[in-house]
Design an enzyme around this catalytic site. Sequence first.
Site, short mmCIF file in Angstrom:
data_model
loop_
_atom_site.label_atom_id
_atom_site.label_comp_id
_atom_site.label_asym_id
_atom_site.label_seq_id
_atom_site.Cartn_x
_atom_site.Cartn_y
_atom_site.Cartn_z
N GLU A 161 31.99 -46.47 52.35
CA GLU A 161 32.53 -45.14 52.67
C GLU A 161 32.03 -43.96 51.68
O GLU A 161 32.30 -44.05 50.69
CB GLU A 161 34.13 -45.22 52.92
N ASP B 218 44.00 -36.53 50.09
CA ASP B 218 43.78 -37.60 48.95
C ASP B 218 44.71 -37.13 47.72
O ASP B 218 45.22 -35.89 47.76
CB ASP B 218 42.36 -37.14 48.59
#
Length: 270
Positions: free
Chosen positions: A49, A60
């Site tokens: 990824e 995040d």
Amino acid sequence: MSRLEQRFAQLKTEGRAVLVTFITAGDPGYDTSLKVLKGLPAAGADVIELGMPFTDPMADGVAIQLATLRALDAGQTLLKTLQMVSEFRVDDQTTPIVLMGYYNPIHRFGVEAFVAQAKEAGVDGLIIVDLPPEHDAELATPAQASGIDFIRLTTPTTDDARLPRVLERSSGFVYYVSVAGVTGAGSATTEHVTEAIARLRRHTSLPISVGFGIRTPEQAAAIARLADGVVVGSAFVDKIATAESPEQAIDGVLTLCAALAEGVRNARVS
């Protein structure tokens, strides 16, 4: 069959889970990031990824937010991220690459241009964390029409009423976020993950990868006994953040990857 489908099918026949590794494109700089990217398959990464830096990475945690800032400060752009995939593909045509990030940079780039250039670069899948299935027509539909898988996130709070809608147009694999919250948060118990995977399997035949909070070979092995894939991200980003040189960053990530890969490969050995 897509590269992602091939990789999951191949490793299923080998009786083991897939190690999915995450790094942020351009962190801490383009050249170092490219060396890490190119080194990951030999270190044991089965799927990669690649985070697309964005100025507001709301899903995040601190580690990946800081990685994003480092990449942006170093001049990373969406175009450079696609270029990075192209450079990776010169030597590696088999390891699947999934771009992960947010819709805004893609929208600004232009969806049609992005999908075309991503396909040409050798991108295999997309994870767009802020684009729900109600907006499939904006990106998921054109991406899948070009042969790029569109991977959905499911969480502990995705209930049975919502789950079929989330999974309806998913392809490649399902990414189960084992802890509700931001990336890098604490890890879930194996009991919780076992129950969650069983619930997901009642709704989909796609491979199920589990991530968020996995940092050690032991944790990776525990998840590899349950899931089709194990996703590790923040632990790699931390290695880059604490490195005192580009060489140390590269070595730190690849050494950790090798240890995690060993844990995943040996997880189901009786």
